[in-house]
Design a protein around this motif. Sequence first.
Motif, PDB file in Angstrom:
ATOM      1  N   GLN A  30       0.839  -1.206   0.000  1.00 35.33           N
ATOM      2  CA  GLN A  30       0.000   0.000   0.000  1.00 35.33           C
ATOM      3  C   GLN A  30       0.871   1.252   0.000  1.00 35.33           C
ATOM      4  O   GLN A  30       0.565   2.225  -0.688  1.00 35.33           O
ATOM      5  CB  GLN A  30      -0.933   0.005   1.205  1.00 35.33           C
ATOM      6  N   LEU A  31       1.946   1.233   0.774  1.00 31.27           N
ATOM      7  CA  LEU A  31       2.870   2.369   0.795  1.00 31.27           C
ATOM      8  C   LEU A  31       3.515   2.551  -0.571  1.00 31.27           C
ATOM      9  O   LEU A  31       3.594   3.671  -1.086  1.00 31.27           O
ATOM     10  CB  LEU A  31       3.938   2.182   1.872  1.00 31.27           C
ATOM     11  N   ILE A  32       3.964   1.463  -1.184  1.00 38.20           N
ATOM     12  CA  ILE A  32       4.579   1.532  -2.516  1.00 38.20           C
ATOM     13  C   ILE A  32       3.595   2.121  -3.518  1.00 38.20           C
ATOM     14  O   ILE A  32       3.948   3.009  -4.298  1.00 38.20           O
ATOM     15  CB  ILE A  32       5.068   0.140  -2.962  1.00 38.20           C
ATOM     16  N   ASP A  33       2.355   1.664  -3.493  1.00 37.91           N
ATOM     17  CA  ASP A  33       1.330   2.188  -4.400  1.00 37.91           C
ATOM     18  C   ASP A  33       1.116   3.683  -4.187  1.00 37.91           C
ATOM     19  O   ASP A  33       1.010   4.449  -5.150  1.00 37.91           O
ATOM     20  CB  ASP A  33       0.010   1.437  -4.216  1.00 37.91           C
ATOM     21  N   ALA A  34       1.088   4.112  -2.915  1.00 37.52           N
ATOM     22  CA  ALA A  34       0.909   5.539  -2.603  1.00 37.52           C
ATOM     23  C   ALA A  34       2.113   6.357  -3.059  1.00 37.52           C
ATOM     24  O   ALA A  34       1.965   7.484  -3.552  1.00 37.52           O
ATOM     25  CB  ALA A  34       0.674   5.724  -1.101  1.00 37.52           C
ATOM     26  N   MET A  35       3.316   5.792  -2.909  1.00 37.46           N
ATOM     27  CA  MET A  35       4.529   6.491  -3.351  1.00 37.46           C
ATOM     28  C   MET A  35       4.545   6.641  -4.868  1.00 37.46           C
ATOM     29  O   MET A  35       4.895   7.708  -5.387  1.00 37.46           O
ATOM     30  CB  MET A  35       5.774   5.749  -2.858  1.00 37.46           C
ATOM     31  N   LEU A  36       4.164   5.589  -5.595  1.00 32.99           N
ATOM     32  CA  LEU A  36       4.098   5.676  -7.058  1.00 32.99           C
ATOM     33  C   LEU A  36       3.058   6.713  -7.486  1.00 32.99           C
ATOM     34  O   LEU A  36       3.305   7.510  -8.394  1.00 32.99           O
ATOM     35  CB  LEU A  36       3.774   4.308  -7.659  1.00 32.99           C
ATOM     36  N   LYS A  37       1.925   6.718  -6.823  1.00 32.65           N
ATOM     37  CA  LYS A  37       0.863   7.683  -7.139  1.00 32.65           C
ATOM     38  C   LYS A  37       1.362   9.114  -6.897  1.00 32.65           C
ATOM     39  O   LYS A  37       1.151  10.002  -7.721  1.00 32.65           O
ATOM     40  CB  LYS A  37      -0.370   7.395  -6.285  1.00 32.65           C
ATOM     41  N   ALA A  38       2.040   9.325  -5.779  1.00 28.40           N
ATOM     42  CA  ALA A  38       2.571  10.662  -5.467  1.00 28.40           C
ATOM     43  C   ALA A  38       3.619  11.079  -6.495  1.00 28.40           C
ATOM     44  O   ALA A  38       3.636  12.227  -6.943  1.00 28.40           O
ATOM     45  CB  ALA A  38       3.170  10.666  -4.063  1.00 28.40           C
ATOM     46  N   MET A  39       4.487  10.139  -6.878  1.00 32.89           N
ATOM     47  CA  MET A  39       5.532  10.451  -7.856  1.00 32.89           C
ATOM     48  C   MET A  39       4.911  10.843  -9.195  1.00 32.89           C
ATOM     49  O   MET A  39       5.351  11.791  -9.837  1.00 32.89           O
ATOM     50  CB  MET A  39       6.454   9.246  -8.035  1.00 32.89           C
TER      51      MET A  39
END
Length: 95
Positions: A30-39
Amino acid sequence: MKALKVVHFPDPLLKQQTKPLKKLTSAHQQLIDAMLKAMRKFPHCVGIAAPQVGYSLPIAVMNSALNPKGKKDKTHGEIVLINPRITAFSGKASI
């Protein structure tokens, strides 16, 4: 997951050494998905490390398809790094 909040220097979290992950959990995903979305939200962002968004974890995401001018190149695209290590470097950077 709620929107990620950027941690700014000189926050002590940015200087902490992270411990290697032994197992990737759904919370990490979930954190990885949120980081990709933010990037993706910021056109010239080429990468984010978990400590930059408040998590003391050895996780980073990057978009190797962007060159320094923010234009797309033919490369591997988005990459997720778990337990990354710097094994060699050259040159100097002054802060």
